[in-house]
Design a protein around this motif. Sequence first.
Motif, mmCIF file in Angstrom:
data_model
loop_
_atom_site.group_PDB
_atom_site.id
_atom_site.type_symbol
_atom_site.label_atom_id
_atom_site.label_comp_id
_atom_site.label_asym_id
_atom_site.label_seq_id
_atom_site.Cartn_x
_atom_site.Cartn_y
_atom_site.Cartn_z
ATOM 1 N N GLU A 189 16.512 7.912 4.151
ATOM 2 C CA GLU A 189 16.568 7.445 2.759
ATOM 3 C C GLU A 189 16.147 5.989 2.621
ATOM 4 O O GLU A 189 15.524 5.614 1.621
ATOM 5 N N MET A 190 16.474 5.158 3.605
ATOM 6 C CA MET A 190 16.125 3.738 3.525
ATOM 7 C C MET A 190 14.620 3.540 3.655
ATOM 8 O O MET A 190 14.023 2.760 2.907
ATOM 9 N N LEU A 191 13.994 4.231 4.600
ATOM 10 C CA LEU A 191 12.548 4.125 4.771
ATOM 11 C C LEU A 191 11.822 4.616 3.531
ATOM 12 O O LEU A 191 10.874 3.973 3.055
ATOM 13 N N ILE A 192 12.274 5.727 2.964
ATOM 14 C CA ILE A 192 11.625 6.277 1.765
ATOM 15 C C ILE A 192 11.774 5.316 0.600
ATOM 16 O O ILE A 192 10.850 5.135 -0.203
ATOM 17 N N LEU A 193 12.942 4.657 0.479
ATOM 18 C CA LEU A 193 13.132 3.670 -0.585
ATOM 19 C C LEU A 193 12.150 2.516 -0.464
ATOM 20 O O LEU A 193 11.611 2.035 -1.470
ATOM 21 N N LEU A 194 11.898 2.067 0.753
ATOM 22 C CA LEU A 194 11.031 0.899 0.976
ATOM 23 C C LEU A 194 9.555 1.267 1.090
ATOM 24 O O LEU A 194 8.697 0.368 1.087
ATOM 25 N N LEU A 195 9.249 2.549 1.170
ATOM 26 C CA LEU A 195 7.859 2.964 1.345
ATOM 27 C C LEU A 195 6.952 2.511 0.197
ATOM 28 O O LEU A 195 5.799 2.128 0.444
ATOM 29 N N PRO A 196 7.407 2.530 -1.067
ATOM 30 C CA PRO A 196 6.545 2.001 -2.136
ATOM 31 C C PRO A 196 6.168 0.534 -1.941
ATOM 32 O O PRO A 196 5.047 0.136 -2.265
ATOM 33 N N LEU A 197 7.095 -0.276 -1.410
ATOM 34 C CA LEU A 197 6.748 -1.672 -1.124
ATOM 35 C C LEU A 197 5.705 -1.746 -0.020
ATOM 36 O O LEU A 197 4.798 -2.597 -0.063
ATOM 37 N N ALA A 198 5.813 -0.865 0.981
ATOM 38 C CA ALA A 198 4.791 -0.805 2.024
ATOM 39 C C ALA A 198 3.444 -0.421 1.421
ATOM 40 O O ALA A 198 2.394 -0.926 1.840
ATOM 41 N N GLY A 199 3.481 0.466 0.419
ATOM 42 C CA GLY A 199 2.242 0.832 -0.276
ATOM 43 C C GLY A 199 1.635 -0.352 -1.007
ATOM 44 O O GLY A 199 0.410 -0.533 -1.020
ATOM 45 N N VAL A 200 2.482 -1.167 -1.628
ATOM 46 C CA VAL A 200 1.998 -2.393 -2.286
ATOM 47 C C VAL A 200 1.343 -3.313 -1.267
ATOM 48 O O VAL A 200 0.274 -3.902 -1.519
ATOM 49 N N ALA A 201 1.976 -3.444 -0.092
ATOM 50 C CA ALA A 201 1.400 -4.277 0.969
ATOM 51 C C ALA A 201 0.023 -3.765 1.363
ATOM 52 O O ALA A 201 -0.914 -4.544 1.592
ATOM 53 N N GLY A 202 -0.120 -2.442 1.443
ATOM 54 C CA GLY A 202 -1.420 -1.862 1.771
ATOM 55 C C GLY A 202 -2.471 -2.176 0.728
ATOM 56 O O GLY A 202 -3.621 -2.517 1.064
ATOM 57 N N LEU A 203 -2.111 -2.090 -0.549
ATOM 58 C CA LEU A 203 -3.059 -2.406 -1.632
ATOM 59 C C LEU A 203 -3.417 -3.881 -1.632
ATOM 60 O O LEU A 203 -4.577 -4.254 -1.883
ATOM 61 N N TRP A 204 -2.432 -4.743 -1.386
ATOM 62 C CA TRP A 204 -2.712 -6.178 -1.298
ATOM 63 C C TRP A 204 -3.806 -6.445 -0.270
ATOM 64 O O TRP A 204 -4.778 -7.160 -0.550
ATOM 65 N N LYS A 205 -3.597 -5.883 0.907
ATOM 66 C CA LYS A 205 -4.508 -6.191 2.009
ATOM 67 C C LYS A 205 -5.869 -5.529 1.809
ATOM 68 O O LYS A 205 -6.912 -6.135 2.095
ATOM 69 N N TRP A 206 -5.859 -4.309 1.324
ATOM 70 C CA TRP A 206 -7.124 -3.601 1.082
ATOM 71 C C TRP A 206 -7.973 -4.367 0.077
ATOM 72 O O TRP A 206 -9.196 -4.475 0.216
ATOM 73 N N ALA A 207 -7.337 -4.909 -0.944
ATOM 74 C CA ALA A 207 -8.075 -5.640 -1.986
ATOM 75 C C ALA A 207 -8.718 -6.915 -1.464
ATOM 76 O O ALA A 207 -9.622 -7.467 -2.111
ATOM 77 N N GLU A 208 -8.284 -7.392 -0.290
ATOM 78 C CA GLU A 208 -8.868 -8.599 0.301
ATOM 79 C C GLU A 208 -10.174 -8.307 1.041
ATOM 80 O O GLU A 208 -10.903 -9.239 1.409
ATOM 81 N N GLU A 209 -10.470 -7.030 1.287
ATOM 82 C CA GLU A 209 -11.694 -6.666 1.996
ATOM 83 C C GLU A 209 -12.927 -6.929 1.131
ATOM 84 O O GLU A 209 -12.884 -6.823 -0.088
ATOM 85 N N ARG A 210 -14.022 -7.238 1.775
ATOM 86 C CA ARG A 210 -15.281 -7.451 1.065
ATOM 87 C C ARG A 210 -16.410 -6.727 1.777
ATOM 88 O O ARG A 210 -16.747 -7.075 2.909
ATOM 89 N N PRO A 211 -17.000 -5.678 1.178
ATOM 90 C CA PRO A 211 -16.616 -5.084 -0.111
ATOM 91 C C PRO A 211 -15.327 -4.278 0.010
ATOM 92 O O PRO A 211 -14.914 -3.915 1.103
ATOM 93 N N VAL A 212 -14.730 -3.990 -1.138
ATOM 94 C CA VAL A 212 -13.442 -3.308 -1.131
ATOM 95 C C VAL A 212 -13.589 -1.821 -0.817
ATOM 96 O O VAL A 212 -12.958 -1.291 0.094
ATOM 97 N N PHE A 213 -14.445 -1.153 -1.580
ATOM 98 C CA PHE A 213 -14.524 0.306 -1.481
ATOM 99 C C PHE A 213 -15.668 0.731 -0.552
ATOM 100 O O PHE A 213 -16.829 0.768 -0.948
ATOM 101 N N THR A 214 -15.289 1.009 0.686
ATOM 102 C CA THR A 214 -16.231 1.547 1.666
ATOM 103 C C THR A 214 -15.550 2.687 2.407
ATOM 104 O O THR A 214 -14.315 2.803 2.413
ATOM 105 N N LYS A 215 -16.341 3.537 3.030
ATOM 106 C CA LYS A 215 -15.766 4.648 3.804
ATOM 107 C C LYS A 215 -14.911 4.123 4.949
ATOM 108 O O LYS A 215 -13.866 4.697 5.277
ATOM 109 N N LYS A 216 -15.357 3.035 5.561
ATOM 110 C CA LYS A 216 -14.600 2.468 6.674
ATOM 111 C C LYS A 216 -13.234 1.972 6.210
ATOM 112 O O LYS A 216 -12.208 2.240 6.856
#
Length: 607
Positions: A189-216
């Motif tokens: 239950e604790m991991l599932i509760l915090l998983l959305p924050l981990a998802g936010v962390a993933g979006l933060w970091k992904w958005a820093e890529e240049r270019p953002v949207f690539t297959k890699k």
Amino acid sequence: MVLTKLGTLYRKWENWILPALFVLILLLLLGLRFDYYYDLNDDVLMKDILSGVYTGAFESRNVQMLFPLSLILSFVCRIFGTSYVYGLFLCVCQFGSLYVILYRSMRFVTKTMGKATLGLLESLLFAALLLPQLVFVQYTVTSGLLTAAAIFWFLTGKKAEEEKCAGGFLKKNLPPVLLCILAFLLRPEMLILLLPLAGVAGLWKWAEERPVFTKKNAACYLGVFGLILAGLLIGQAANGIAYGSAEWKEFFRLFNARTEVYDFKTADILKYEENKEFYDSLGLTEEEAALLGNYNYGVDDRIDAGLMERISAYALEKEGYFGKSLREGIWIYKARLSNTPGLDFDAEQEFPFLLTEAVLIVLLLLAAYLGKRAALLWQLLLFGGVRSVLWMYLILRNRVPVRISHPLYFAEIVMLAAWLLHYLKEGQFTAKEKLSARRWLNPVYISVILLFVTAFSLLPRSMEKTGEEYASREWINRTDTAARVYYRSHPENLYLADVYSTVQFSEKMFRDGETHLGNYDLLGGWLCKSPLAEKKLEAFGYVSLEDALVNGENVRLVSLKGESWEWLEAYFRERGLVIRVIMEERIPGGTEGNELEVYRLQKEEIS
């Protein structure tokens, strides 16, 4: 020559050695000042199950954690023949999580003095925020710290564009994946509760890529998520197989319904007078309903999974899934953010987390402004939105105990701290050509000074509160320690305790390492009516608690001094039995005013 070699070795492994030194110092200081405690009797019972104290065998199923992990822990307990294994595991996970955060921070500083300063700062903040949780250990908190460490590792790692292929990125992020899986196995239950924050962390970091949207990039970031998801599914599947028998499935029906009733609904649901019509429809008398109210429902064999599910359904119909309205929840959430005292939470306990979080947000905004990084605005808005949804869910469900709220706060702080380090490094504010003529305007210096001030302002009260709690536990648990000694000195008896008379007791983690069968149990609780509880009763020759109370000659009852057993006498009288509960003796060695008393059951013929 030797010193030169040691110096070379140190410089090579500096990023590993310095964090280890800070963690060892923290561990040593806490160990010298305090003994480590299990925070709640939940962990004590889990330890007893794994180490053979509960049933007399090293059990691989302890209900609360998932089977793969409990199997490993019980196996290690068997190998070493001690109950210390579970406590050591929790401590290693907690201090290991702090080590991971310290270790990953070292890569942001080049000079030894800077690394030492950063390590000291983070260690002081750990102590200021988590001192009670490090001394009074609870598996839900441990799971939260593991998840926070995983998020920090991921955010402080290299971008996908710096790796030659997706495989390299996934390999570098295997440690946070494993940390998440371990957190899930320990407390899903604790991991599932915090998983959305981990998802936010993933979006933060992904958005820093240049270019953002690539297959890699998609393969990298979705691949990390996929690995975590695969680990969770495998762990859950293994757990399902381990608990796949009809007996365990029946118990988990009871367990889940009990959790809904006791953990998420108000106590009014269990009051007979206010719900008389409903309890009458179940065929429960006032005497039988009293067993639900005092949590000693194990006494009645009729209270099974089906009946508890009907009570849960009634509670859901009467109160709804959420115990509070949206308007009320928003008001409470705002009060928490402003740290308003007087509500159903300890404002003083939450203030250090709120202050640290506010300081980090201010520093992030400053660093982003000076570095001209407008992207931080949407990143903080996303973070604020997701954290608000998580907090609102907990508030509306009436489920915000410290063991959930504090790890959630800590995960948020770790995310913000990781992103602050990222912004300071990306902005290259430490480079000489970037320094302002007025050096105090440099965000690195401001961050260090402000966070040191925050840590030093919070640490004294954290030490004081922990000391007060420690003294309180030492005082309370003298009674429990005396009771364990008393039980062992009377091995011919089975002692059954009133649940609420023992709920305040915990236990020192490294007390005696016992692994032999304990001749004591509760009259209710979350393990009641489980295959393990039945196995324990069978070891003493009984098929159920009711059988033990009615037919047992060597059964004794235990409760705090002054607690009445009239409810039990009334219950048996309603069933046509005259059983009197007679005080036999007081357990010696307990805390004055908090002693436990032992009672025997006297059966009489109906006149």
